[in-house]
Structures are given as structure tokens and as C-alpha cells.
Enzyme design. Structure first.
Site, mmCIF file in Angstrom:
data_model
loop_
_atom_site.group_PDB
_atom_site.id
_atom_site.type_symbol
_atom_site.label_atom_id
_atom_site.label_comp_id
_atom_site.label_asym_id
_atom_site.label_seq_id
_atom_site.Cartn_x
_atom_site.Cartn_y
_atom_site.Cartn_z
ATOM 1 N N LYS A 1 15.153 2.335 4.742
ATOM 2 C CA LYS A 1 14.563 1.284 3.902
ATOM 3 C C LYS A 1 13.896 1.865 2.665
ATOM 4 C CE LYS A 1 10.349 -0.574 4.861
ATOM 5 N NZ LYS A 1 9.414 -0.608 3.742
ATOM 6 N N ASN A 2 13.043 2.856 2.861
ATOM 7 C CA ASN A 2 12.247 3.326 1.726
ATOM 8 C C ASN A 2 13.084 4.094 0.697
ATOM 9 O OD1 ASN A 2 10.046 2.048 2.734
ATOM 10 N ND2 ASN A 2 9.073 3.881 3.584
ATOM 11 N N CYS B 1 2.448 -4.085 3.046
ATOM 12 C CA CYS B 1 1.609 -4.187 4.232
ATOM 13 C C CYS B 1 0.144 -3.984 3.899
ATOM 14 C CB CYS B 1 2.030 -3.138 5.252
ATOM 15 S SG CYS B 1 3.558 -3.559 6.089
ATOM 16 N N ASP C 1 3.853 6.160 9.177
ATOM 17 C CA ASP C 1 4.634 5.003 9.614
ATOM 18 C C ASP C 1 5.036 5.084 11.091
ATOM 19 O OD1 ASP C 1 4.380 3.955 7.116
ATOM 20 O OD2 ASP C 1 6.477 4.134 6.541
ATOM 21 N N ARG D 1 -4.338 0.944 -1.176
ATOM 22 C CA ARG D 1 -3.055 1.199 -1.822
ATOM 23 C C ARG D 1 -3.077 1.060 -3.349
ATOM 24 N NH1 ARG D 1 1.691 -0.727 2.151
ATOM 25 N NH2 ARG D 1 2.548 1.215 1.408
ATOM 26 N N ARG E 1 11.021 -7.134 7.919
ATOM 27 C CA ARG E 1 11.023 -6.436 6.626
ATOM 28 C C ARG E 1 11.659 -5.047 6.750
ATOM 29 N NH1 ARG E 1 5.625 -5.302 4.446
ATOM 30 N NH2 ARG E 1 7.045 -3.960 3.343
HETATM 31 C C1 UD1 Z 1 5.261 4.805 1.009
HETATM 32 C C2 UD1 Z 1 6.069 4.015 1.994
HETATM 33 C C3 UD1 Z 1 5.221 3.673 3.213
HETATM 34 C C4 UD1 Z 1 4.573 4.917 3.796
HETATM 35 C C5 UD1 Z 1 3.868 5.723 2.718
HETATM 36 C C6 UD1 Z 1 3.351 7.073 3.232
HETATM 37 C C7 UD1 Z 1 7.614 2.835 0.573
HETATM 38 C C8 UD1 Z 1 8.026 1.534 -0.015
HETATM 39 N N1 UD1 Z 1 6.531 2.814 1.356
HETATM 40 O O1 UD1 Z 1 4.213 3.960 0.564
HETATM 41 O O2 UD1 Z 1 6.071 3.064 4.177
HETATM 42 O O3 UD1 Z 1 3.614 4.514 4.759
HETATM 43 O O4 UD1 Z 1 4.753 5.990 1.633
HETATM 44 O O5 UD1 Z 1 4.405 7.823 3.741
HETATM 45 O O6 UD1 Z 1 8.260 3.858 0.405
HETATM 46 N N2 UD1 Z 1 -2.408 6.605 -3.431
HETATM 47 C C9 UD1 Z 1 -3.364 6.626 -4.434
HETATM 48 N N3 UD1 Z 1 -2.947 6.340 -5.724
HETATM 49 C C10 UD1 Z 1 -1.655 6.062 -6.020
HETATM 50 C C11 UD1 Z 1 -0.693 6.052 -4.979
HETATM 51 C C12 UD1 Z 1 -1.106 6.333 -3.685
HETATM 52 O O7 UD1 Z 1 -4.534 6.874 -4.207
HETATM 53 O O8 UD1 Z 1 -1.355 5.822 -7.197
HETATM 54 C C13 UD1 Z 1 -2.832 6.919 -2.034
HETATM 55 C C14 UD1 Z 1 -2.598 5.758 -1.079
HETATM 56 O O9 UD1 Z 1 -3.667 4.862 -1.084
HETATM 57 C C15 UD1 Z 1 -2.449 6.491 0.230
HETATM 58 C C16 UD1 Z 1 -1.749 7.796 -0.160
HETATM 59 O O10 UD1 Z 1 -1.982 7.948 -1.550
HETATM 60 O O11 UD1 Z 1 -3.708 6.789 0.760
HETATM 61 C C17 UD1 Z 1 -0.265 7.832 0.106
HETATM 62 O O12 UD1 Z 1 0.345 6.683 -0.436
HETATM 63 P P1 UD1 Z 1 1.854 6.674 -0.933
HETATM 64 O O13 UD1 Z 1 2.566 7.889 -0.456
HETATM 65 O O14 UD1 Z 1 1.864 6.384 -2.400
HETATM 66 O O15 UD1 Z 1 2.421 5.427 -0.180
HETATM 67 P P2 UD1 Z 1 3.389 4.323 -0.734
HETATM 68 O O16 UD1 Z 1 4.338 4.910 -1.735
HETATM 69 O O17 UD1 Z 1 2.622 3.108 -1.085
#
Ligand code: UD1
Length: 430
Positions: free
Chosen positions: A22-23, A117, A305, A122, A397
Site C-alpha cells: 500500500k505505502n 490514521c 505499523d 503527524r 483502507r
Molecule cells: C508512513 C506510513 C505509515 C507508517 C509511517 C512510519 C504512508 C502513507 N504511511 O507515514 O503507515 O506508520 O510511515 O513507518 O506511507 N514527522 C515530523 N515531521 C514531518 C514528518 C514526520 O515530525 O514532516 C514525524 C511523525 O510525526 C512521526 C515520525 O516523524 O513521529 C515518522 O513519520 P513518517 O515516517 O513521516 O510517517 P508517515 O510518512 O506519515
């Protein structure tokens, strides 16, 4: 209301085919808008999230042809608008990938703020930091993230947190920037490598994806390609843990065992046998499960996850286990539901202290989010008696044909929409 009705107690036994990741699919579908030529993508999982991405693409004039259930052809020749604010896209996290893709190709993008989610704050500050470093102006107005640039220029970008989304997004924005971009402290998840491979197959020049330094040399344009998405690490991991909690014997097929190493290692630690072959992993849970400790980490660490799924298993493991969630701050909401099934778990901040019980009991529970929802299904499969699980839209989803795949392994699970259907299920299973 649609729900899953489950009678637990059957060990899951057999083989199950894992679908496309999915991702990875969400990043790749967005990246497909970066060429005007036709792109054919295979192994696209048929999920609510991928459907929302494709619908959003059609809403701005992109041609989406569904060749079969898992193959799409995308032609982004006739984009009419660079504003994506479709209702369905607001619900999914990966909508932010249109920012990097459209900005990278057209130097302009307006995309509804991402949903997804509810597992923590986030923020997307690192995505924005990367776009700005490349020369874009970024503002948030009327619920939209608006990014514009006269030109994008390659640069050095250090990400303050290891972020999957920011790594992929900045990589896409940099593909056609002038000169070289270096992303440091990049995330290393398999889907980052997959998106990079996809972009390279379209003519991009990305090196180092899968390590923490990614180097991108800007190219003037991208061309069409044919590409197949990698298997889903988390879907595979969920079935592996479903085998463990039901004392089963399940072979997950069409996987890349290397992507599952942290998951396999934990299963072995708690007493399962794990056999790897080229593209399959077999999990046999012949002995009682025992306790362990686990901390979620960016890849190659144990995935956040998979945190609810391992917690469900440790809830049934002898002794005391500790699960530490280090990625998201609010990812233990499902523990209340698990407690209602008899689990003995105390949550303190980002830590769950689990005293294993010998059995869960069926209950009426609600899926709070995608992965926790799937984990609660595995708990219900292990439980004595009947459970119902509400809000299965979250589970849909990220899991294609979840009840059907579980049924093929011997599970008693059905999707029901009315009280009458629920009663019928209860009568059928006796
Ligand atoms: C993606 C995955 C999600 C998975 C996560 C971690 C998708 C669509 N979703 O989510 O299923 O749980 O990776 O493997 O691929 N953060 C910041 N600032 C930012 C971005 C992130 O502080 O600009 C923090 C987040 O709050 C979190 C951490 O970094 O604590 C990791 O988040 P991130 O790897 O970005 O997760 P997603 O890409 O949202």
C-alpha cells in the site's frame, strides 16, 4: 453498519498470497503524474486508499485506465488543474505525495491537508522544509497546502526526523530540479526504494535509496514505464502474527523475506518457527508463546505499523513483555478494546506493559485505526467465542479481501451489514 463477525479458536493453516505494498503504491501512483507519457503499474493493491488516490487523479483530468484488478495505466497528459481537494483525498495521509510530484513537474501544487490514521500529531514540517530548501514558497491556506516555485534548485537537505513521507516527497520534488540534491538522514523503508526504482525507470537519476543518504541528479524530464510494486511488508507481517496467535501454520507467499526480518526475528524470540524460502515465509506456532520486549524503530527496526499486532501476541504470551512505541505518540488507543477481550495491559506514555493471559474472550469491539483494527481481528481469531468488530472501513483502507484471505486459512469470519446477517452467521457456525 458493516462489521466483521468472528468466531475465534481455529488455528490458521495454509497458504496466503500477499498483495502489493500500500505505502509504495501511494507514492508510485502520485509519482506517475510526473510524466505526460503513459505509465503502466502492476501489483497495485485494490484498497480504499489506492482508490482515493486514483479518484483524485481523475478529478484533475488525468486518464486512469484499469486494465485488471491490480493493473492501472495512467496518462497525465491532460492535467486541467493543479489543485487537489477531492473529499476522499482529505481522508488519506498520502495525499501529500501530490505536493512533491506536482511541484517537481509543474512547479506548482495545491493539495488538501492530509488526513489518515489518528495515531498522533503527524506534522508535515519536514516535507515543507525540503520543498523550501529546493526553492519553493509554501503556505497553508483554506485547508490547502500551496507550494509554488519559479525554479527548483538542487541542494543539501538534512531531515530533522527520519520520515518516510518527507523522504519520498522531497525525492519527487528534486527529480527535475536543477543540479544535485542530497537528502541526509533519509528514511530507508522498502517502499522508499520502490518509489526511487519506479522514478529511475522513468528516467530519474536517484542513488542511495535504502540508505540514509540519497543523491538525486536533476533530469530534464521523465518518460513512460511499466513497473510492478513490491509486496506489502505489513500485510505479510499481519498474517504471520495471525498464525502465531491462533497457534497455526501459515505460509505467506509472494513476499520479500528480507523485508520481514525484524518481524521474523521477534516471532522466533516468542517461540515460533519461521522458515524462509525465496519468496515465501512459513510461520509455525507449535509451542506456547513466551514474552519479549520490543521497541518500534524506522526500518530496518521493528515497524510501528506492526506494533498492535505484536502487542496482541504478547498479550497471550507467558510472562511480562514491554512494548515501546517510538514513532507515534498516540498509538495504544486499541489497548482499551483488547482489555475488553481479557488482555492485561497497562499503558504508561509510549510504553505498554503486558502481563500475558492464557486466553482472550470474544467481545464487541471497534477498530480505532487501520493497523490496530487488523490486530484486533487477529485477537478475535484467537479468542474463545464470538466477536464483532465495528468501523471496518479503517481495515479496508489497507487490507484487500481480508475476510476472504482469512477464511481460506480456516478462519470463521464474515463481513455482515445487518443484525439479521449477524444472527445468520451465529446460526451457521453453531
Ligand atoms: C508512513 C506510513 C505509515 C507508517 C509511517 C512510519 C504512508 C502513507 N504511511 O507515514 O503507515 O506508520 O510511515 O513507518 O506511507 N514527522 C515530523 N515531521 C514531518 C514528518 C514526520 O515530525 O514532516 C514525524 C511523525 O510525526 C512521526 C515520525 O516523524 O513521529 C515518522 O513519520 P513518517 O515516517 O513521516 O510517517 P508517515 O510518512 O506519515
Amino acid at each position: 453498519m458493516e462489521q466483521y463477525a468472528i468466531r475465534g479458536g481455529n488455528p490458521l493453516v495454509g497458504e496466503v498470497e500477499i498483495g502489493g505494498a500500500k505505502n509504495a503504491a501511494l507514492g508510485i501512483l502520485a509519482a506517475a503524474v510526473m510524466t505526460e507519457e503513459t505509465v503502466t503499474i502492476e501489483n497495485v493493491p485494490d484498497l480504499r486508499d489506492t482508490a482515493a488516490m486514483l479518484q483524485a487523479m481523475e478529478s484533475i483530468g488525468i486518464r486512469v485506465e484499469r486494465i485488471d484488478r491490480h493493473t492501472v495505466k495512467i496518462t497525465a497528459k491532460s492535467i486541467q488543474d493543479l489543485v487537489i481537494e477531492e473529499d476522499s483525498i482529505k481522508k488519506i495521509r498520502a495525499s501529500y505525495y501530490f505536493l512533491g510530484a506536482l511541484l517537481g513537474k509543474y512547479r506548482r501544487a495545491e493539495v488538501a491537508l492530509p488526513g489518515g490514521c489518528n495515531i498522533g500529531l503527524r506534522p508535515i514540517d519536514q516535507h515543507i522544509k525540503g520543498f523550501r530548501a529546493l526553492g519553493a514558497e509554501v503556505k497553508i491556506e483554506r485547508g490547502l497546502v500551496i507550494a509554488r516555485a519559479q525554479q527548483l534548485k538542487g541542494t543539501h537537505i538534512y531531515l530533522d526526523v527520519v520520515s518516510v513521507g518527507a523522504t519520498i516527497n522531497v525525492m519527487m520534488a528534486a527529480v527535475m530540479a536543477e543540479g544535485q540534491t542530497i537528502i541526509e538522514n533519509a528514511a530507508k523503508e522498502p517502499h522508499i526504494v520502490d518509489v526511487a526504482n519506479f522514478l529511475n525507470s522513468m528516467g530519474a537519476n536517484i542513488k542511495g535509496a535504502g540508505t540514509d543518504v540519497i543523491r538525486i541528479k536533476g533530469v530534464s524530464g521523465l518518460h513512460g514505464t511499466e513497473y510492478a510494486i513490491i509486496p506489502d511488508q505489513i500485510e505479510a507481517g499481519t498474517f504471520m502474527f495471525a498464525a502465531a496467535v491462533t497457534k497455526g501454520d501459515v505460509t505467506v507467499k509472494n513476499v520479500i523475506p528480507k523485508h520481514l526480518e525484524s518481524i521474523s526475528a521477534k516471532l522466533m524470540e516468542i517461540g515460533c518457527e519461521v522458515e524462509e524460502s525465496d519468496d515465501a515465509v512459513r510461520v509455525v506456532a507449535a509451542k506456547p508463546l513466551t514474552h519479549t520486549h520490543v521497541k518500534t524503530l524506522p526500518y530496518p527496526g521493528f515497524p510501528t505499523d506492526m506494533q498492535p499486532q505484536i502487542t496482541v501476541a504478547l498479550g497471550l504470551s507467558k510472562g511480562t513483555s514491554i512494548v515501546t512505541e517510538s514513532i507515534f505518540e498516540n498509538r495504544f488507543k486499541y489497548v482499551d478494546e483488547l482489555t475488553r477481550m481479557g488482555a492485561n495491559i497497562k499503558v504508561e506514555g509510549n510504553t505498554a506493559i503486558i502481563d500475558g493471559v492464557s486466553q482472550y474472550t470474544g467481545a464487541s469491539i471497534t477498530a480505532p485505526d487501520l493497523r490496530a483494527g487488523a490486530a484486533l481481528v487477529t485477537a478475535a481469531l484467537a479468542a474463545e467465542g464470538i466477536s464483532t468488530i465495528d468501523d471496518i472501513k479503517f481495515i479496508e483502507r489497507g487490507y484487500e479481501d481480508f475476510p476472504q484471505k482469512l477464511q481460506s486459512l480456516g478462519a470463521q469470519i464474515e463481513k455482515v451489514s445487518t443484525e439479521r446477517e449477524l444472527q445468520k452467521f451465529k446460526l451457521k457456525i453453531g
